[in-house]
Scaffold this motif. Sequence first.
Motif, PDB file in Angstrom:
ATOM      1  N   THR A   1       0.856  -1.192   0.000  1.00 58.55           N
ATOM      2  CA  THR A   1       0.000   0.000   0.000  1.00 58.55           C
ATOM      3  C   THR A   1       0.892   1.243   0.000  1.00 58.55           C
ATOM      4  O   THR A   1       1.973   1.235   0.575  1.00 58.55           O
ATOM      5  CB  THR A   1      -0.931   0.040   1.233  1.00 58.55           C
ATOM      6  N   VAL A   2       0.399   2.289  -0.670  1.00 54.82           N
ATOM      7  CA  VAL A   2       1.173   3.524  -0.794  1.00 54.82           C
ATOM      8  C   VAL A   2       0.279   4.685  -0.357  1.00 54.82           C
ATOM      9  O   VAL A   2      -0.892   4.747  -0.745  1.00 54.82           O
ATOM     10  CB  VAL A   2       1.592   3.749  -2.278  1.00 54.82           C
ATOM     11  N   ALA A   3       0.826   5.599   0.448  1.00 55.23           N
ATOM     12  CA  ALA A   3       0.020   6.733   0.944  1.00 55.23           C
ATOM     13  C   ALA A   3      -0.485   7.573  -0.221  1.00 55.23           C
ATOM     14  O   ALA A   3       0.252   7.872  -1.156  1.00 55.23           O
ATOM     15  CB  ALA A   3       0.849   7.589   1.893  1.00 55.23           C
ATOM     16  N   MET A   4      -1.788   7.936  -0.202  1.00 56.72           N
ATOM     17  CA  MET A   4      -2.383   8.773  -1.249  1.00 56.72           C
ATOM     18  C   MET A   4      -2.658  10.167  -0.712  1.00 56.72           C
ATOM     19  O   MET A   4      -2.261  11.163  -1.268  1.00 56.72           O
ATOM     20  CB  MET A   4      -3.728   8.199  -1.694  1.00 56.72           C
ATOM     21  N   ARG A   5      -3.403  10.231   0.369  1.00 58.50           N
ATOM     22  CA  ARG A   5      -3.775  11.526   0.954  1.00 58.50           C
ATOM     23  C   ARG A   5      -4.233  11.285   2.385  1.00 58.50           C
ATOM     24  O   ARG A   5      -4.660  10.187   2.729  1.00 58.50           O
ATOM     25  CB  ARG A   5      -4.903  12.181   0.146  1.00 58.50           C
ATOM     26  N   THR A   6      -4.092  12.341   3.213  1.00 60.84           N
ATOM     27  CA  THR A   6      -4.631  12.181   4.564  1.00 60.84           C
ATOM     28  C   THR A   6      -6.139  12.166   4.440  1.00 60.84           C
ATOM     29  O   THR A   6      -6.711  12.822   3.575  1.00 60.84           O
ATOM     30  CB  THR A   6      -4.173  13.315   5.511  1.00 60.84           C
ATOM     31  N   LYS A   7      -6.753  11.398   5.269  1.00 60.04           N
ATOM     32  CA  LYS A   7      -8.168  11.075   5.122  1.00 60.04           C
ATOM     33  C   LYS A   7      -9.062  12.305   5.235  1.00 60.04           C
ATOM     34  O   LYS A   7      -8.978  13.069   6.181  1.00 60.04           O
ATOM     35  CB  LYS A   7      -8.526  10.048   6.199  1.00 60.04           C
ATOM     36  N   GLU A   8      -9.918  12.456   4.239  1.00 63.52           N
ATOM     37  CA  GLU A   8     -10.932  13.492   4.324  1.00 63.52           C
ATOM     38  C   GLU A   8     -12.052  12.981   5.230  1.00 63.52           C
ATOM     39  O   GLU A   8     -12.288  11.781   5.328  1.00 63.52           O
ATOM     40  CB  GLU A   8     -11.461  13.833   2.932  1.00 63.52           C
ATOM     41  N   THR A   9     -12.727  13.876   5.909  1.00 64.15           N
ATOM     42  CA  THR A   9     -13.892  13.477   6.696  1.00 64.15           C
ATOM     43  C   THR A   9     -15.132  13.859   5.889  1.00 64.15           C
ATOM     44  O   THR A   9     -15.027  14.573   4.890  1.00 64.15           O
ATOM     45  CB  THR A   9     -13.936  14.210   8.060  1.00 64.15           C
TER      46      THR A   9
END
Length: 449
Positions: free
Chosen positions: A253-261
């Motif tokens: 897995t590769v980081a995409m973006r910090t999670k939106e709420t």
Amino acid sequence: MPSYLLTVGMEVHVELETKTKIFCGCPNDPFESQPNSHVCPVCYGLPGALPLLNQEAVAMTVKLGRALKGVVAEETFWARKNYFYPDLPKGYQISQSTKPLVEKASVMIDGESHLINRIHLEEDAGKLIHSADGKSSLVNFNRAGVPLVEIVTEPDFHTPEAAKRFCQELQRIVRTLKISAADMEKGKMRCEANISVSTTDQLGVKVEVKNINSFRAVEKAIKYEYDRQIAALEAGGKIIQETRNWDDPKGKTVAMRTKETSADYRYFPEPDLPTVEIAEEIGGEIQLPEEKRAKLVEIGLPKELIHPIVDKNGFETVVKIAESSKEKAIEAGKTLVAIPEFLLLNEHDQIVFLALRGANGWSKETSAELIHKTITEKQKIEEVSKKFEHTTDLSSEVAEVIKEQAKAVADYKAGKEPLFNFLVGQVMAKTHGRANISAVREELTKQLG
Ligand code: ZN
Ligand code: MN
């Protein structure tokens, strides 16, 4: 090292196979057609274009919800989920927010229940195709507005295998309900996993993994995240709430973006669509795979045959044969699983061949050969079948069978009742399985009488 409990919740999107898209009259055919051939001002999100709801999509979602014993909303509304992406020309997706069509459903798998938080309906986006050199991207809007049902589970899974099994069962269920073929390789079914680890009874920080495109990848991605998160925590680090992408070739897995709420999406009611009232009568009796498996257990089929028989469309045949003999039904189940050619036959043909095999003591190889021949002679079969589709007069075929099978007829008359089905099988074989089986039974009863 403390022991870490894995917790996973799944979000599964399934494209519904309605005739037309969810908010316009364009054909729902995103796969086989020329790019941007099934599009209109609604698909393109042109100013002033107004959506019109496709009832079929709602009915399919309600059907799924009722089959999974969920609470179906009496009334629901649409919401705009705002975000920018080049495959979403309106700048928002029409979806559902606080009042999903279905809540509190469940899926039973081999006696174990998994809870579904909500099932809602929304529109799919278009599809971006990136050039190999990475310098340009094309967009195809044939998929924009395809109805998409989203199934969100509770954090209910504690092993990668359990999460995978759930996705496989969901595919069986939507196929049984005939609402989607849910092929993962075509993107008709897409899985996302919310994964966390914890050493206490509180859930850990969850990481969302997207772009999981096969059942095998569901298992691999969850296993990878479990190991990664434990390693990070053991090294004194923290897990941040983020969205990660599953890179299948690299197996990580590769980081995409910090999670939106959900606040980031600024959901608000869709002003161009009215609220929807759900009719009581949608749904009806459908036998889910779990119920079919329970029936096979009841008949007494060996455990290892139960899943394959249901998955390979042998259920009806086995149950029908079990009406006269449980032993024969078990034998039939074994044959169905052992000879893959059976899968191409309809229920009647399956019974015919099983009857022939049982009566003549043919080997599996002989039966398989026979089936092969039948399939390659499809042309001829079509000709014959045309005749039997339009006639219920089976008197000459039945008379021939009675003449040819004098011994079976005599034994039947002497009290060997199961031979009746054998004779039915013989007549069916003569008509290449295309005659109406109740008409065959009727004519046989008449002539044997
Ligand atoms: Zn359209
Ligand atoms: Mn969604």
